[in-house]
Design a protein around this motif. Sequence first.
Motif, PDB file in Angstrom:
ATOM      1  N   THR A   7      -2.211 -42.409   2.679  1.00  0.00           N
ATOM      2  CA  THR A   7      -2.852 -41.230   2.138  1.00  0.00           C
ATOM      3  C   THR A   7      -2.051 -40.737   0.934  1.00  0.00           C
ATOM      4  OG1 THR A   7      -1.618 -39.829   3.646  1.00  0.00           O
ATOM      5  CG2 THR A   7      -3.808 -40.523   4.359  1.00  0.00           C
ATOM      6  N   HIS A  53     -11.907 -35.036  -2.579  1.00  0.00           N
ATOM      7  CA  HIS A  53     -12.632 -34.936  -1.303  1.00  0.00           C
ATOM      8  C   HIS A  53     -12.476 -36.220  -0.488  1.00  0.00           C
ATOM      9  CE1 HIS A  53     -14.314 -31.120  -2.332  1.00  0.00           C
ATOM     10  NE2 HIS A  53     -15.028 -31.589  -3.348  1.00  0.00           N
ATOM     11  N   THR A  56      -9.045 -36.255   1.028  1.00  0.00           N
ATOM     12  CA  THR A  56      -8.980 -35.287   2.127  1.00  0.00           C
ATOM     13  C   THR A  56      -9.657 -35.859   3.370  1.00  0.00           C
ATOM     14  OG1 THR A  56      -8.942 -33.437   0.590  1.00  0.00           O
ATOM     15  CG2 THR A  56      -9.609 -32.954   2.850  1.00  0.00           C
ATOM     16  N   LEU A  57     -10.829 -36.456   3.192  1.00  0.00           N
ATOM     17  CA  LEU A  57     -11.533 -37.074   4.321  1.00  0.00           C
ATOM     18  C   LEU A  57     -10.711 -38.212   4.924  1.00  0.00           C
ATOM     19  CD1 LEU A  57     -15.216 -37.187   3.066  1.00  0.00           C
ATOM     20  CD2 LEU A  57     -14.344 -35.935   5.032  1.00  0.00           C
ATOM     21  N   GLN A  58     -10.115 -39.017   4.066  1.00  0.00           N
ATOM     22  CA  GLN A  58      -9.290 -40.127   4.544  1.00  0.00           C
ATOM     23  C   GLN A  58      -8.148 -39.599   5.405  1.00  0.00           C
ATOM     24  OE1 GLN A  58      -7.427 -42.278   1.374  1.00  0.00           O
ATOM     25  NE2 GLN A  58      -6.461 -43.747   2.729  1.00  0.00           N
ATOM     26  N   HIS A  59      -7.496 -38.542   4.951  1.00  0.00           N
ATOM     27  CA  HIS A  59      -6.387 -37.956   5.698  1.00  0.00           C
ATOM     28  C   HIS A  59      -6.873 -37.374   7.024  1.00  0.00           C
ATOM     29  CE1 HIS A  59      -2.501 -36.123   6.313  1.00  0.00           C
ATOM     30  NE2 HIS A  59      -3.077 -34.957   6.511  1.00  0.00           N
ATOM     31  N   SER A  60      -8.016 -36.695   7.004  1.00  0.00           N
ATOM     32  CA  SER A  60      -8.575 -36.106   8.232  1.00  0.00           C
ATOM     33  C   SER A  60      -8.934 -37.181   9.244  1.00  0.00           C
ATOM     34  CB  SER A  60      -9.815 -35.279   7.899  1.00  0.00           C
ATOM     35  OG  SER A  60      -9.482 -34.201   7.059  1.00  0.00           O
ATOM     36  N   ILE A  61      -9.522 -38.266   8.769  1.00  0.00           N
ATOM     37  CA  ILE A  61      -9.886 -39.375   9.668  1.00  0.00           C
ATOM     38  C   ILE A  61      -8.637 -39.965  10.300  1.00  0.00           C
ATOM     39  CG2 ILE A  61     -10.790 -41.742   9.701  1.00  0.00           C
ATOM     40  CD1 ILE A  61     -12.892 -40.753   7.627  1.00  0.00           C
ATOM     41  N   LYS A  62      -7.587 -40.134   9.513  1.00  0.00           N
ATOM     42  CA  LYS A  62      -6.335 -40.671  10.062  1.00  0.00           C
ATOM     43  C   LYS A  62      -5.777 -39.736  11.133  1.00  0.00           C
ATOM     44  CE  LYS A  62      -1.717 -42.288   8.815  1.00  0.00           C
ATOM     45  NZ  LYS A  62      -1.232 -41.964  10.120  1.00  0.00           N
ATOM     46  N   GLN A  63      -5.802 -38.426  10.875  1.00  0.00           N
ATOM     47  CA  GLN A  63      -5.313 -37.472  11.867  1.00  0.00           C
ATOM     48  C   GLN A  63      -6.138 -37.532  13.143  1.00  0.00           C
ATOM     49  OE1 GLN A  63      -5.353 -33.783   9.600  1.00  0.00           O
ATOM     50  NE2 GLN A  63      -3.125 -33.768   9.584  1.00  0.00           N
ATOM     51  N   LEU A  64      -7.456 -37.622  13.005  1.00  0.00           N
ATOM     52  CA  LEU A  64      -8.328 -37.709  14.183  1.00  0.00           C
ATOM     53  C   LEU A  64      -8.072 -38.988  14.970  1.00  0.00           C
ATOM     54  CD1 LEU A  64     -11.670 -36.344  12.731  1.00  0.00           C
ATOM     55  CD2 LEU A  64     -10.250 -35.267  14.485  1.00  0.00           C
ATOM     56  N   GLN A  67      -4.933 -38.570  16.868  1.00  0.00           N
ATOM     57  CA  GLN A  67      -5.137 -37.661  17.993  1.00  0.00           C
ATOM     58  C   GLN A  67      -5.872 -38.365  19.132  1.00  0.00           C
ATOM     59  OE1 GLN A  67      -7.189 -34.105  16.850  1.00  0.00           O
ATOM     60  NE2 GLN A  67      -7.023 -33.160  18.866  1.00  0.00           N
TER      61      GLN A  67
END
Length: 87
Positions: A7, A53, A56-64, A67
């Motif tokens: 990211t 954007h 940001t989506l790439q980072h959010s997907i990695k976090q999900l 998790q």
Amino acid sequence: MYENVPTVSTVERQQVLQALERLQAKMAQREEWTHSERLGVLRDALQSPLLGHILTLQHSIKQLKDQVMLNTCRERENLILRPMACE
């Protein structure tokens, strides 16, 4: 597919833009125009809100994903440690 893609933070993107601007200035000093158009396209892409954007989506997907993986590991541990019910 994209799990190995790092990211990129806003700070890193800004550093790349600054380096790109320095490169373009040096090339202009030397009157080297061979890659000027490509560098301009790269600069426009890096400054694009759409790219922001996407990152940001790439980072959010990695976090999900992280998790979900953590929760899955905890669920497995709970199944292994939980005593079996006698029938």
